[in-house]
Design a protein around this motif. Structure first.
Motif, PDB file in Angstrom:
ATOM      1  N   VAL A 129     -79.910 -69.394  -7.061  1.00 55.47           N
ATOM      2  CA  VAL A 129     -80.162 -69.294  -5.618  1.00 55.47           C
ATOM      3  C   VAL A 129     -79.288 -70.282  -4.855  1.00 55.47           C
ATOM      4  N   LEU A 130     -79.190 -71.509  -5.358  1.00 50.79           N
ATOM      5  CA  LEU A 130     -78.394 -72.527  -4.677  1.00 50.79           C
ATOM      6  C   LEU A 130     -76.924 -72.145  -4.617  1.00 50.79           C
ATOM      7  N   HIS A 131     -76.412 -71.541  -5.699  1.00 57.72           N
ATOM      8  CA  HIS A 131     -75.007 -71.115  -5.695  1.00 57.72           C
ATOM      9  C   HIS A 131     -74.773 -69.984  -4.692  1.00 57.72           C
ATOM     10  N   GLY A 132     -75.815 -69.198  -4.429  1.00 57.24           N
ATOM     11  CA  GLY A 132     -75.661 -68.092  -3.494  1.00 57.24           C
ATOM     12  C   GLY A 132     -75.833 -68.474  -2.041  1.00 57.24           C
ATOM     13  N   LEU A 133     -76.265 -69.696  -1.787  1.00 56.82           N
ATOM     14  CA  LEU A 133     -76.496 -70.127  -0.410  1.00 56.82           C
ATOM     15  C   LEU A 133     -75.239 -70.711   0.207  1.00 56.82           C
ATOM     16  N   GLY A 134     -75.050 -70.425   1.467  1.00 53.03           N
ATOM     17  CA  GLY A 134     -73.986 -71.067   2.225  1.00 53.03           C
ATOM     18  C   GLY A 134     -74.544 -72.219   3.038  1.00 53.03           C
ATOM     19  N   ARG A 135     -73.655 -72.894   3.732  1.00 55.87           N
ATOM     20  CA  ARG A 135     -74.096 -74.043   4.530  1.00 55.87           C
ATOM     21  C   ARG A 135     -75.074 -73.617   5.622  1.00 55.87           C
ATOM     22  N   ASN A 136     -74.842 -72.437   6.209  1.00 56.04           N
ATOM     23  CA  ASN A 136     -75.719 -71.976   7.279  1.00 56.04           C
ATOM     24  C   ASN A 136     -77.152 -71.810   6.800  1.00 56.04           C
ATOM     25  N   GLU A 137     -77.321 -71.258   5.572  1.00 55.62           N
ATOM     26  CA  GLU A 137     -78.669 -71.047   5.050  1.00 55.62           C
ATOM     27  C   GLU A 137     -79.371 -72.385   4.804  1.00 55.62           C
ATOM     28  N   VAL A 138     -78.632 -73.331   4.233  1.00 53.86           N
ATOM     29  CA  VAL A 138     -79.223 -74.640   3.961  1.00 53.86           C
ATOM     30  C   VAL A 138     -79.624 -75.326   5.261  1.00 53.86           C
ATOM     31  N   MET A 139     -78.726 -75.295   6.253  1.00 53.22           N
ATOM     32  CA  MET A 139     -79.025 -75.944   7.526  1.00 53.22           C
ATOM     33  C   MET A 139     -80.168 -75.248   8.250  1.00 53.22           C
ATOM     34  N   ALA A 140     -80.223 -73.901   8.155  1.00 49.24           N
ATOM     35  CA  ALA A 140     -81.321 -73.177   8.796  1.00 49.24           C
ATOM     36  C   ALA A 140     -82.658 -73.574   8.191  1.00 49.24           C
ATOM     37  N   THR A 141     -82.701 -73.705   6.873  1.00 45.49           N
ATOM     38  CA  THR A 141     -83.938 -74.092   6.195  1.00 45.49           C
ATOM     39  C   THR A 141     -84.352 -75.508   6.584  1.00 45.49           C
ATOM     40  N   LEU A 146     -87.585 -79.265   9.865  1.00 42.44           N
ATOM     41  CA  LEU A 146     -87.582 -80.337  10.858  1.00 42.44           C
ATOM     42  C   LEU A 146     -88.492 -79.988  12.033  1.00 42.44           C
ATOM     43  N   ILE A 147     -88.387 -78.751  12.506  1.00 42.28           N
ATOM     44  CA  ILE A 147     -89.231 -78.329  13.625  1.00 42.28           C
ATOM     45  C   ILE A 147     -90.702 -78.354  13.222  1.00 42.28           C
ATOM     46  N   ALA A 148     -90.991 -77.824  12.003  1.00 41.68           N
ATOM     47  CA  ALA A 148     -92.384 -77.673  11.580  1.00 41.68           C
ATOM     48  C   ALA A 148     -93.030 -79.004  11.225  1.00 41.68           C
ATOM     49  N   ALA A 149     -92.305 -79.860  10.518  1.00 42.41           N
ATOM     50  CA  ALA A 149     -92.927 -81.061   9.947  1.00 42.41           C
ATOM     51  C   ALA A 149     -92.663 -82.336  10.735  1.00 42.41           C
ATOM     52  N   VAL A 150     -91.694 -82.304  11.663  1.00 40.90           N
ATOM     53  CA  VAL A 150     -91.360 -83.533  12.401  1.00 40.90           C
ATOM     54  C   VAL A 150     -91.567 -83.359  13.905  1.00 40.90           C
ATOM     55  N   LEU A 151     -90.890 -82.379  14.484  1.00 41.43           N
ATOM     56  CA  LEU A 151     -90.907 -82.263  15.940  1.00 41.43           C
ATOM     57  C   LEU A 151     -92.266 -81.817  16.472  1.00 41.43           C
ATOM     58  N   VAL A 152     -92.821 -80.728  15.903  1.00 39.37           N
ATOM     59  CA  VAL A 152     -94.096 -80.214  16.414  1.00 39.37           C
ATOM     60  C   VAL A 152     -95.227 -81.237  16.287  1.00 39.37           C
ATOM     61  N   TYR A 182     -85.800 -66.653  11.286  1.00 41.59           N
ATOM     62  CA  TYR A 182     -85.348 -67.187   9.995  1.00 41.59           C
ATOM     63  C   TYR A 182     -85.505 -66.154   8.890  1.00 41.59           C
ATOM     64  N   LEU A 183     -86.614 -65.431   8.887  1.00 45.03           N
ATOM     65  CA  LEU A 183     -86.850 -64.434   7.843  1.00 45.03           C
ATOM     66  C   LEU A 183     -85.755 -63.372   7.841  1.00 45.03           C
ATOM     67  N   GLY A 294     -75.618 -65.602  13.922  1.00 44.78           N
ATOM     68  CA  GLY A 294     -75.581 -67.033  14.137  1.00 44.78           C
ATOM     69  C   GLY A 294     -76.857 -67.672  13.615  1.00 44.78           C
ATOM     70  N   ASN A 295     -76.778 -68.950  13.299  1.00 45.49           N
ATOM     71  CA  ASN A 295     -77.945 -69.672  12.809  1.00 45.49           C
ATOM     72  C   ASN A 295     -79.023 -69.684  13.896  1.00 45.49           C
ATOM     73  N   PRO A 296     -80.174 -68.994  13.683  1.00 44.44           N
ATOM     74  CA  PRO A 296     -81.190 -68.917  14.733  1.00 44.44           C
ATOM     75  C   PRO A 296     -81.985 -70.203  14.880  1.00 44.44           C
ATOM     76  N   LEU A 297     -81.742 -71.170  13.999  1.00 42.98           N
ATOM     77  CA  LEU A 297     -82.550 -72.381  13.995  1.00 42.98           C
ATOM     78  C   LEU A 297     -81.777 -73.617  14.432  1.00 42.98           C
ATOM     79  N   GLN A 298     -80.691 -73.403  15.156  1.00 37.64           N
ATOM     80  CA  GLN A 298     -80.012 -74.559  15.712  1.00 37.64           C
ATOM     81  C   GLN A 298     -80.969 -75.257  16.679  1.00 37.64           C
ATOM     82  N   LEU A 299     -80.986 -76.569  16.616  1.00 34.72           N
ATOM     83  CA  LEU A 299     -81.919 -77.319  17.452  1.00 34.72           C
ATOM     84  C   LEU A 299     -81.683 -77.032  18.929  1.00 34.72           C
TER      85      LEU A 299
END
Length: 411
Positions: A129-141, A146-152, A182-183, A294-299
């Motif tokens: 799975v990690l080899h199949g992920l790009g930077r966008n997927e990692v940053m989106a996750t 960050l939104i769920a566990a820190v900001l909210v 994200y889904l 585009g990454n839908p989870l950009q801050l």
């Protein structure tokens, strides 16, 4: 005795996986196997029992175990040319879990041991799975976390300001929309070409129906033979706003759903029937369907949506007081050109306070109809006559049918 038995079982659970993983290695070359892990778990339990009211004893024992593990690593790693530390960390953790079992949390220790064994056993799948992920997927996750566990959690959970807006509620709604996007984004980016044109449109529409509309409409101009399929994909992506709105309203104000469902179902089913008919008459072989999302989870996007939602909350209150229902409908129409999610959430929330439920339902329907119209026009402008005969026609029929149903059900 029972807790010591659990401590031993904890070591056996992790040790079975580590022993199986190293089963092909020659005897004497294994860093730690079933017996070592079983003893480590039991040792942790014994240390916890000896420590009693003196945690320093347990801490000292764990340090000694860690020293033995480090010494074993220093000796064996160069000889075996294996510098991974997974087994060593697992061994120390197993010892600590054995102590946890005796200290009074046997169930938690057992559950943690099972999870550790599962994580260790999924090495191949995780790496794939990690080899199949790009930077966008990692940053989106990471940004979703960050939104769920820190900001909210940091947002105040109380009414703030003259309009009594609850920042925590705004944050939760932003998280809801970001999670839905994200889904779809993650599915399209990870599975890519394996999804097929229509499934790509389905998941892509969950993330950004506008992106799918633009991509498919432009691509259809260079592939007129497959224009009908691209049109079906656009129609399918556009209908994904309906399940999103249903989910959003069910979270904020479920009482609005009975009056909205007939119109929402019409807006979804009419294009789906058209998509099914087109798909039966066409085939997808050789049809390109990659969609650049585009990454839908950009801050920045999350903050922008939060600000837009807050402004709509305030605007709805001001407009209701000064312009009545006509002002609400105008605001819904204008907002529907840009974003259905924000206006739907705003009106659903307002209906829990002083906005009439029927007015809120009508405003949401207006936003849905306007958004459907905008997608149909966008598809025709970018895709030309070929797309106008499929996507625009399907969405146009949905628009007419949805408006008719809304007039009957909502007046």
């Amino acid at each position: 005795m029972l807790r010591l038995a659990v401590a031993l079982a904890v070591g056996l659970i992790v040790g079975i996986e580590r022993g199986w993983n190293s089963r092909l290695e020659a005897s004497g070359q294994r860093t730690a196997g079933l017996r070592t892990f079983a003893l480590a778990g039991l040792l942790g339990g014994v240390l916890a029992a000896l420590a009693g009211e003196h945690p320093v004893v347990l801490a000292a024992g764990l340090l000694v175990v860690g020293g033995f593990v480090v010494a074993a690593y220093v000796i064996t790693a160069p000889a075996m040319q294996d510098f991974g530390m997974t087994t060593e960390f697992a061994l120390v953790t197993t010892c600590a879990l054995g102590a946890l079992a005796v200290a009074g949390a046997p169930f938690e220790a057992t559950a943690a041991a099972i999870l550790i064994a599962l994580v260790l056993g999924l090495k191949t799948e995780v790496h794939k799975v990690l080899h199949g992920l790009g930077r966008n997927e990692v940053m989106a996750t990471l940004q979703l976390l960050l939104i769920a566990a820190v900001l909210v959690p940091l947002l105040p959970n109380r009414p703030v300001g003259p309009w009594a807006i609850n920042p925590r509620m705004i944050g939760m709604l932003v998280l809801l929309i970001a999670g839905l996007s994200y889904l779809g984004y993650f599915a399209v980016r990870v599975f890519g070409a394996r999804l097929g044109l229509l499934l790509t449109a389905l998941f892509g529409g969950l993330s950004s129906s506008t992106a799918v509309t633009v991509a498919y409409a432009r691509r259809s101009r260079g592939a007129l033979a497959h224009a009908s399929l691209y049109g079906a994909g656009i129609a399918l992506a556009a209908t994904m706003m309906t399940p999103r709105v249903v989910l959003e309203i069910s979270v904020v104000n479920r009482a609005l759903l009975p009056g909205l469902l007939p119109t929402i179902a019409t807006l979804a089913l009419v294009p789906l029937v058209a998509v099914a008919w087109i798909n039966l008459r066409s085939h997808q072989a050789g049809v390109g369907h990659e969609v650049r999302l585009g990454n839908p989870l950009q801050l920045r996007a999350a903050v922008t949506f939060g600000v837009l939602l807050s402004l709509l909350f305030i605007a709805g209150d001001v407009i209701k007081r000064n312009f009545g229902d006509a002002g609400i409908y105008t605001m819904a129409a204008l907002a529907g050109l840009v974003d259905v999610d924000a206006i739907s959430l705003s009106l659903a929330r307002a209906a829990t306070q002083d906005l009439d439920s029927v007015t809120a339902q009508r405003g949401i329907v207006i936003a849905l109809l306007v958004n459907t119209t905008s997608k149909a026009v966008l598809a025709a402008l970018l895709g030309g006559p070929a797309i106008a005969r499929t996507a625009t026609a399907a969405l146009g029929m949905a628009l007419v049918a949805g408006a008719a149903v809304a007039m009957v059900t909502l007046g």
